[in-house]
Design a protein around this motif. Structure first.
Motif, PDB file in Angstrom:
ATOM      1  N   SER A 131       0.837  -1.198   0.000  1.00 32.16           N
ATOM      2  CA  SER A 131       0.000   0.000   0.000  1.00 32.16           C
ATOM      3  C   SER A 131       0.870   1.246   0.000  1.00 32.16           C
ATOM      4  CB  SER A 131      -0.929   0.017   1.219  1.00 32.16           C
ATOM      5  OG  SER A 131      -0.171   0.146   2.420  1.00 32.16           O
ATOM      6  N   ALA A 132       0.262   2.357  -0.460  1.00 38.60           N
ATOM      7  CA  ALA A 132       0.976   3.638  -0.497  1.00 38.60           C
ATOM      8  C   ALA A 132      -0.039   4.765  -0.536  1.00 38.60           C
ATOM      9  CB  ALA A 132       1.892   3.714  -1.716  1.00 38.60           C
ATOM     10  N   TYR A 133       0.352   5.918  -0.015  1.00 33.23           N
ATOM     11  CA  TYR A 133      -0.477   7.113  -0.155  1.00 33.23           C
ATOM     12  C   TYR A 133      -0.311   7.646  -1.575  1.00 33.23           C
ATOM     13  CZ  TYR A 133      -2.255   7.824   4.562  1.00 33.23           C
ATOM     14  OH  TYR A 133      -2.961   7.697   5.724  1.00 33.23           O
ATOM     15  N   PRO A 134      -1.423   7.818  -2.316  1.00 35.03           N
ATOM     16  CA  PRO A 134      -1.306   8.313  -3.693  1.00 35.03           C
ATOM     17  C   PRO A 134      -0.714   9.716  -3.778  1.00 35.03           C
ATOM     18  CG  PRO A 134      -3.487   7.390  -3.263  1.00 35.03           C
ATOM     19  CD  PRO A 134      -2.802   7.509  -1.953  1.00 35.03           C
ATOM     20  N   SER A 135      -0.927  10.516  -2.751  1.00 32.16           N
ATOM     21  CA  SER A 135      -0.399  11.882  -2.715  1.00 32.16           C
ATOM     22  C   SER A 135      -0.266  12.309  -1.259  1.00 32.16           C
ATOM     23  CB  SER A 135      -1.324  12.849  -3.466  1.00 32.16           C
ATOM     24  OG  SER A 135      -2.530  13.033  -2.736  1.00 32.16           O
ATOM     25  N   LEU A 136       0.379  13.438  -1.061  1.00 33.24           N
ATOM     26  CA  LEU A 136       0.569  13.935   0.304  1.00 33.24           C
ATOM     27  C   LEU A 136      -0.738  14.411   0.933  1.00 33.24           C
ATOM     28  CD1 LEU A 136       3.948  15.869  -0.072  1.00 33.24           C
ATOM     29  CD2 LEU A 136       3.541  13.811   1.282  1.00 33.24           C
ATOM     30  N   ALA A 141      -4.333   5.540   2.457  1.00 31.14           N
ATOM     31  CA  ALA A 141      -3.498   4.838   1.490  1.00 31.14           C
ATOM     32  C   ALA A 141      -4.363   3.995   0.562  1.00 31.14           C
ATOM     33  CB  ALA A 141      -2.488   3.967   2.211  1.00 31.14           C
ATOM     34  N   ALA A 142      -3.776   3.623  -0.565  1.00 32.77           N
ATOM     35  CA  ALA A 142      -4.454   2.780  -1.548  1.00 32.77           C
ATOM     36  C   ALA A 142      -3.659   1.506  -1.774  1.00 32.77           C
ATOM     37  CB  ALA A 142      -4.620   3.535  -2.873  1.00 32.77           C
ATOM     38  N   GLY A 196       7.769   5.577   1.899  1.00 38.37           N
ATOM     39  CA  GLY A 196       6.381   5.639   2.328  1.00 38.37           C
ATOM     40  C   GLY A 196       5.580   4.389   2.039  1.00 38.37           C
ATOM     41  N   ASP A 197       6.057   3.521   1.161  1.00 42.87           N
ATOM     42  CA  ASP A 197       5.348   2.268   0.879  1.00 42.87           C
ATOM     43  C   ASP A 197       5.313   1.396   2.126  1.00 42.87           C
ATOM     44  OD1 ASP A 197       5.008   3.072  -1.703  1.00 42.87           O
ATOM     45  OD2 ASP A 197       6.199   1.467  -2.611  1.00 42.87           O
ATOM     46  N   ARG A 198       4.199   0.699   2.303  1.00 44.79           N
ATOM     47  CA  ARG A 198       4.065  -0.245   3.409  1.00 44.79           C
ATOM     48  C   ARG A 198       3.756  -1.625   2.852  1.00 44.79           C
ATOM     49  NH1 ARG A 198       0.937   4.334   6.360  1.00 44.79           N
ATOM     50  NH2 ARG A 198       2.413   5.013   7.959  1.00 44.79           N
ATOM     51  N   ARG A 271       5.254   7.283  -6.653  1.00 49.22           N
ATOM     52  CA  ARG A 271       5.667   6.076  -7.348  1.00 49.22           C
ATOM     53  C   ARG A 271       6.004   6.363  -8.809  1.00 49.22           C
ATOM     54  NH1 ARG A 271       5.236   1.628  -4.565  1.00 49.22           N
ATOM     55  NH2 ARG A 271       5.312   0.334  -6.452  1.00 49.22           N
ATOM     56  N   ARG A 272       5.426   7.398  -9.363  1.00 47.31           N
ATOM     57  CA  ARG A 272       5.757   7.830 -10.726  1.00 47.31           C
ATOM     58  C   ARG A 272       6.192   9.295 -10.675  1.00 47.31           C
ATOM     59  NH1 ARG A 272       1.510   4.376 -11.066  1.00 47.31           N
ATOM     60  NH2 ARG A 272       1.713   2.602 -12.487  1.00 47.31           N
ATOM     61  N   PRO A 273       7.449   9.538 -10.317  1.00 49.08           N
ATOM     62  CA  PRO A 273       7.897  10.915 -10.078  1.00 49.08           C
ATOM     63  C   PRO A 273       7.931  11.762 -11.350  1.00 49.08           C
ATOM     64  CG  PRO A 273       9.757   9.409 -10.058  1.00 49.08           C
ATOM     65  CD  PRO A 273       8.532   8.551 -10.133  1.00 49.08           C
TER      66      PRO A 273
END
Length: 306
Positions: A131-136, A141-142, A196-198, A271-273
């Motif tokens: 999971s990760a937060y798509p944005s700040l 998280a998604a 930030g990834d979990r 994730r896609r900088p």
């Protein structure tokens, strides 16, 4: 300062010692250890016939010695009257205890940083949820991915680095491959984690639900391996994709929901900088094997006791 590093528990044989194997540990390379044991008192060198990567080498060696104690040649020596095949299978069996989900679950949530090297030894049926937060500014998280283990003893290797460029490309090979020694498990999947990834590792097959939660404070190269790859009915490799008929148990669903509701991580990166906004580009150069496995740069230490 890294918290976790790789070590190796190895199996050595020698032509002049038929019927005996040496089972020990090293924080360097097993091949260097074998070379160091080749003294003037031996007519033939030792050969590395098996080695297992582990995050807990001392615990793994101790457990293997306990399991084979009835076959120990002398109490104060690391030689055993077993076949190399039995020694290797015992190491893999013990690694599911020392590097399995129960061992990592004892550590609560782990925050991983540059230089950390983790080995997760898994069992069939276990689930991994990324999971990760798509944005700040996202409220929660998604889910990024959901993986399933298909074979007992499959492993995840996690290599953490501050440099986002040092991820693998399609030419990535195991760092251990540079040693040209004992066989390696087959790479069945590769992925990258960002700050930030979990990663939530779950097992609902036990009487009590077990989970271990990892949070990446930096970038991470993830390598999945198997000694016995599984295939679909059509003959395609299963990799770590979830079986089509699988449904999440209530415990797995609750754990996923809990992780997605956790507060924002301590560090975060997209994730896609977008490099035009100042984010560093990722995965554009392949680091040498010694970057991932520092032991390849180390000189063998004379007098190493293991």
């Amino acid at each position: 300062m890294s918290q976790y590093s790789f070590g190796f528990v190895y199996v050595l044989t020698n032509k002049i010692m038929p019927g005996l194997v040496k089972i020990g540990l090293t924080t360097g390379l097993a091949e260097d250890r074998a070379t160091g044991l080749f003294s003037t008192g031996l007519p033939d060198p030792f050969e590395v016939v098996f080695r297992a990567t582990t995050s807990h080498p001392a615990e793994l060696e101790k457990r293997v010695h306990e399991l084979l104690k009835e076959k120990r040649y002398r109490p104060n020596r690391e030689f055993f009257e077993v076949t190399p095949e039995l020694a290797a299978s015992t190491i893999l069996q013990a690694r599911q205890e020392t590097d399995g989900i129960k061992a990592w679950a004892k550590k609560s949530q782990l925050y991983l940083q540059h230089g950390d090297r983790l080995l997760l030894s898994m069992r069939a049926g276990q689930i991994l949820f990324l999971s990760a937060y798509p944005s700040l500014v996202a409220l929660e998280a998604a889910m990024i991915d959901l993986w399933q283990v298909h074979t007992d003893g499959d492993t995840f290797e996690l290599y953490f680095t501050d440099d986002p460029a040092h991820h693998s490309n399609d030419e990535f090979r195991s760092p251990e491959g540079a040693t040209n020694a004992a066989d390696n498990d087959i790479i069945i999947y590769k992925d990258q984690l960002v700050p930030g990834d979990r990663l939530l590792w779950m097992d609902d097959t036990e009487p009590r639900f077990i989970s271990a939660l990892f949070e990446s404070k930096c970038h991470c190269q993830l390598i999945a391996r198997s000694r016995n790859p599984k295939f679909t009915a059509e003959g395609h490799p299963k990799l770590i994709n979830v079986d089509a008929g699988w449904t999440a148990s209530s415990q797995v669903a609750t754990a996923k929901q809990y992780v997605c509701s956790l507060p924002r991580p301590r560090t975060w990166a997209p994730r896609r900088p977008d490099t035009t906004n100042g984010w560093a580009d990722v995965a554009w150069k392949n680091a040498p094997p010694a970057y991932w496995l520092p032991q390849l740069n180390q000189q063998p230490v004379n007098g190493e006791t293991k």
